[in-house]
Design a protein around this motif. Sequence first.
Motif, mmCIF file in Angstrom:
data_model
loop_
_atom_site.group_PDB
_atom_site.id
_atom_site.type_symbol
_atom_site.label_atom_id
_atom_site.label_comp_id
_atom_site.label_asym_id
_atom_site.label_seq_id
_atom_site.Cartn_x
_atom_site.Cartn_y
_atom_site.Cartn_z
ATOM 1 N N ASP A 1 36.878 18.317 47.197
ATOM 2 C CA ASP A 1 37.684 19.338 46.517
ATOM 3 C C ASP A 1 38.713 18.667 45.601
ATOM 4 O OD1 ASP A 1 38.475 21.870 45.793
ATOM 5 O OD2 ASP A 1 39.163 22.471 47.757
ATOM 6 N N SER B 1 32.561 21.759 46.127
ATOM 7 C CA SER B 1 32.537 21.763 44.668
ATOM 8 C C SER B 1 33.831 22.284 44.058
ATOM 9 C CB SER B 1 31.402 22.669 44.172
ATOM 10 O OG SER B 1 30.235 22.499 44.940
ATOM 11 N N LYS C 1 35.961 24.640 41.858
ATOM 12 C CA LYS C 1 35.685 26.066 41.624
ATOM 13 C C LYS C 1 35.754 26.399 40.132
ATOM 14 C CE LYS C 1 37.329 27.179 46.244
ATOM 15 N NZ LYS C 1 37.389 25.742 46.642
ATOM 16 N N TRP D 1 33.630 27.915 38.472
ATOM 17 C CA TRP D 1 33.053 29.229 38.191
ATOM 18 C C TRP D 1 34.152 30.283 38.031
ATOM 19 C CZ3 TRP D 1 35.031 31.532 42.421
ATOM 20 C CH2 TRP D 1 35.132 30.757 43.589
ATOM 21 N N ALA D 2 35.364 30.005 38.535
ATOM 22 C CA ALA D 2 36.471 30.953 38.393
ATOM 23 C C ALA D 2 37.176 30.763 37.056
ATOM 24 C CB ALA D 2 37.464 30.788 39.544
ATOM 25 N N SER E 1 27.626 21.779 47.844
ATOM 26 C CA SER E 1 28.354 23.040 47.785
ATOM 27 C C SER E 1 28.460 23.683 49.163
ATOM 28 C CB SER E 1 27.631 24.000 46.831
ATOM 29 O OG SER E 1 28.125 25.315 46.988
ATOM 30 N N GLU F 1 27.422 29.411 44.393
ATOM 31 C CA GLU F 1 27.613 28.317 43.440
ATOM 32 C C GLU F 1 26.283 27.724 42.972
ATOM 33 O OE1 GLU F 1 31.963 26.481 44.625
ATOM 34 O OE2 GLU F 1 30.188 25.618 45.568
ATOM 35 N N LEU G 1 36.982 35.136 48.944
ATOM 36 C CA LEU G 1 35.685 34.523 49.221
ATOM 37 C C LEU G 1 34.734 35.512 49.885
ATOM 38 C CD1 LEU G 1 36.769 30.974 50.464
ATOM 39 C CD2 LEU G 1 35.678 31.577 48.293
#
Length: 381
Positions: free
Chosen positions: A92, A117, A119, A121-122, A140, A145, A307
């Motif tokens: 992380d 992984s 983040k 994607w955010a 992941s 993800e 989450l």
Amino acid sequence: MKYYLIVGEASGDLHASNLMRELKRLDASAEFRFFGGDLMKSVGGTCVKHYKELAYMGFIPVMLHLRTIFRNLDFCKKDVIGWKPDVLVLVDYPGFNLKIAEYVKSHTDIPVFYYISPKIWAWKEYRIKNIKRDVSCLYSILPFEVDFFNSHGYPVCYVGNPCVDAVAGFLQADQEDTLEKFFSDNHLSGNPVVALLAGSRKQEIKDNLTRMLQVTHDFPDYQFVVAGAPGIDPDFYRKYLKKDIKIVYGQTYRLLRYSKAALVTSGTATLETALFRVPQVVCYYTAAGKLVSFLRRHILKVKYISLVNLIAGKEVVKELVADGMTVANVRKELRDILPGGGRRDAVLTGYKEMARILGEPGASGRAARMMVRWLDRNARG
């Protein structure tokens, strides 16, 4: 094999320590050197720096400690290269770790693994270029993800989620614990419990807990219990707590085990609460709420912040974020998920589907096996 690991916070220390145990089980010659914490120390190896020397969160603390951050980065780069590990394992903490990955990739042939992984994607989706260039293999812990990284032409390995392991391990280890013992140990009344998990940083706690507490008088048949965050002094909480509100430290899982519902500030805690099958309302207050809500809609790449909802791909739990985090909304949503409430059964059904998607326990073991196999196949000369 020589493994150099880098974590930057308490959760990384936990997950990295479990990974290290599994690596030791598979690789009898495993040696560890790391930026980490006390849990990693308990497994063995050399702790070069404690993560508490790295953990600066938020714009102002980072700016105030830039010199220290850059000094730690330079030291870490030199230490990795000087030790010559067989692999660098990043956990992380992307702001720091991606810079280390870039340096190691450009100056050595040491493979770089990333466990948990970033983040991206955010937000900061542009970081995919760095990951594709600098990371040899990414592991992941969030199933959605996989599609995200695949859509960028970068295959990843989903290994399961370590929270599943942690909750399952806790429930198996503490089978003799009882509700009565929990109440007695913590001097609680006999009323059913609503858990308050208000974050781990002082500003989060101040913003969220003060608003959560404003609804407690509307539910006289319940007792509200705060999960004290590690590293936050009890005196800090006492500024905000009413006399009838209790706080427990080091017992968050135990608290969740015996709670009927929870108010939870977004983060890993939302997932842990769901795994204990405790209906929850996600509460995340921020100043300038309307502006933050606007930015969230136009900058964040995802529909949800919890989450639970991200994994399920739909709204399982209500998210009260920014200007949506009002006392009236908290009151309404909490009433809906308590026993007899209109949404309680739907939330519990959604939890079952989320757990199915996450899969069985064993994330650390699966990650360790994949890492060892990769290293065996790609052993450097």
